[in-house]
Design an enzyme around this catalytic site. Structure first.
Site, short mmCIF file in Angstrom:
data_model
loop_
_atom_site.label_atom_id
_atom_site.label_comp_id
_atom_site.label_asym_id
_atom_site.label_seq_id
_atom_site.Cartn_x
_atom_site.Cartn_y
_atom_site.Cartn_z
N GLU A 124 0.93 -1.05 -0.14
CA GLU A 124 -0.12 -0.02 -0.02
C GLU A 124 1.17 1.27 -0.05
O GLU A 124 2.04 1.34 0.48
CB GLU A 124 -0.93 0.09 1.28
CG GLU A 124 -1.58 1.32 1.62
CD GLU A 124 -2.65 1.44 0.54
OE1 GLU A 124 -2.41 1.52 -0.70
OE2 GLU A 124 -4.19 1.78 0.81
N ASP A 125 0.16 2.38 -0.44
CA ASP A 125 1.21 3.65 -0.34
C ASP A 125 1.09 4.35 0.65
O ASP A 125 2.24 4.55 1.51
CB ASP A 125 0.63 4.55 -1.84
CG ASP A 125 -0.92 4.67 -1.58
OD1 ASP A 125 -1.38 4.18 -0.81
OD2 ASP A 125 -1.41 5.46 -2.63
N ASP A 128 -4.16 6.11 6.23
CA ASP A 128 -4.41 7.33 6.69
C ASP A 128 -5.59 6.76 7.77
O ASP A 128 -5.26 6.46 8.97
CB ASP A 128 -5.27 7.77 5.57
CG ASP A 128 -5.77 9.09 5.79
OD1 ASP A 128 -4.76 10.02 5.90
OD2 ASP A 128 -6.74 9.53 5.72
N LYS A 156 0.23 7.54 8.27
CA LYS A 156 -0.22 8.82 9.33
C LYS A 156 -0.87 8.20 10.31
O LYS A 156 -2.28 8.50 10.27
CB LYS A 156 -1.13 9.67 8.26
CG LYS A 156 -0.23 10.26 7.11
CD LYS A 156 -1.16 11.52 6.57
CE LYS A 156 -1.98 10.94 5.57
NZ LYS A 156 -2.54 12.15 4.53
N PHE A 177 -1.43 16.33 3.60
CA PHE A 177 -1.77 15.70 2.42
C PHE A 177 -0.54 15.65 1.55
O PHE A 177 0.02 16.69 0.99
CB PHE A 177 -2.96 16.16 1.77
CG PHE A 177 -3.39 15.02 0.64
CD1 PHE A 177 -4.50 14.20 1.16
CD2 PHE A 177 -3.19 15.35 -0.55
CE1 PHE A 177 -4.94 13.31 0.32
CE2 PHE A 177 -3.77 14.38 -1.49
CZ PHE A 177 -4.51 13.54 -1.18
N ARG A 190 1.22 11.78 -9.47
CA ARG A 190 1.68 10.46 -9.12
C ARG A 190 3.15 10.33 -9.93
O ARG A 190 3.82 9.65 -9.54
CB ARG A 190 0.60 9.57 -9.95
CG ARG A 190 -0.65 9.38 -9.41
CD ARG A 190 -1.50 8.00 -9.81
NE ARG A 190 -2.71 8.00 -9.69
CZ ARG A 190 -3.24 7.76 -8.65
NH1 ARG A 190 -2.88 7.39 -7.46
NH2 ARG A 190 -4.72 7.67 -8.33
#
Ligand code: IMP
Ligand code: MG
Length: 199
Positions: A124-125, A128, A156, A177, A190
């Site tokens: 996963e990037d 959150d 995060k 963000f 991206r």
């Protein structure tokens, strides 16, 4: 000015310009501040690949990337791993558009491989609220893999809404963000090689 003087000046301006755009980018009113450079990211991804390869030593790992955000991280991670890997992807939507979560998760593309008896690593990037990964882990666990772990490039923790912890994390970030290296804002940015805070 001589021809040579002009080209020297131009070279200097271009050098200065490229320095400017790498530390801070200003596009259409958005200011982006560099958080992790391409070099820092590559160094950390190599460390993660080393640690993961050691933990899975002698086993084949099925990497499951979460589209779209994780595609660049997964491409780099996979090429740095020393254990045999297979790759598959899922697509999950938890964000409508912009920077605000809708709170809903939908699996819009499933894996094309059976997970039964496999060593699975979800890639996963960013984590959150944790809602996406908790939902996906639960769904994939039900398919009886031999093991199921998660690697996230960014985490995060201050934004967590449900209890979720990844097995491997690249960097912890504050409540900003971020874009670049696969992460987008309305499908933009991206392709930036570094990671930037969008202000
Ligand atoms: P979660 O379900 O709230 O943990 O959301 C995870 C997903 O939201 C990630 O896969 C990203 O696609 C997206 N996301 C969360 N934070 C950011 C960010 O700072 N930049 C870009 N995408 C983000
Ligand atoms: Mg994502």
């Amino acid at each position: 000015m001589t021809k040579r003087g002009f080209f020297e000046d131009l070279k200097f301006s271009l050098k200065f310009f490229s320095f400017t755009i790498h530390s801070e980018v200003n596009t259409l009113g958005f200011v982006m501040k560099l958080l992790f450079s391409e070099k820092e990211i590559q160094r950390r991804v190599s460390e993660l690949a080393r640690e993961i390869s050691k933990d899975f030593s002698g086993r084949e790992v099925l990497l499951i990337g979460i589209l779209k955000g994780a595609f660049i991280f997964m491409a780099d991670l996979a090429r740095k791993m020393t254990t045999p890997v297979k790759m598959d992807f899922v697509r999950l939507a938890s964000y409508g558009s912009g920077t605000h979560s809708s709170g809903r998760v939908e699996l819009t593309k499933d894996v094309e491989t059976s997970l039964r008896g496999k060593d699975v690593l979800i890639v996963e990037d960013i984590i959150d609220s944790g809602i996406t990964l908790r939902y996906l882990s639960q769904r994939l666990k039900a398919r009886k893999p031999c093991s199921l772990k998660v690697v996230a490039l960014l985490d995060k923790p201050a934004r967590r809404e449900v209890n979720f912890q990844a097995d491997y994390v690249g960097f912890q970030v504050e409540d900003h963000f971020v874009v670049g290296y696969g992460l987008d804002c309305d499908e933009k940015y991206r392709n930036l090689p570094g990671i930037y805070v969008l202000k």
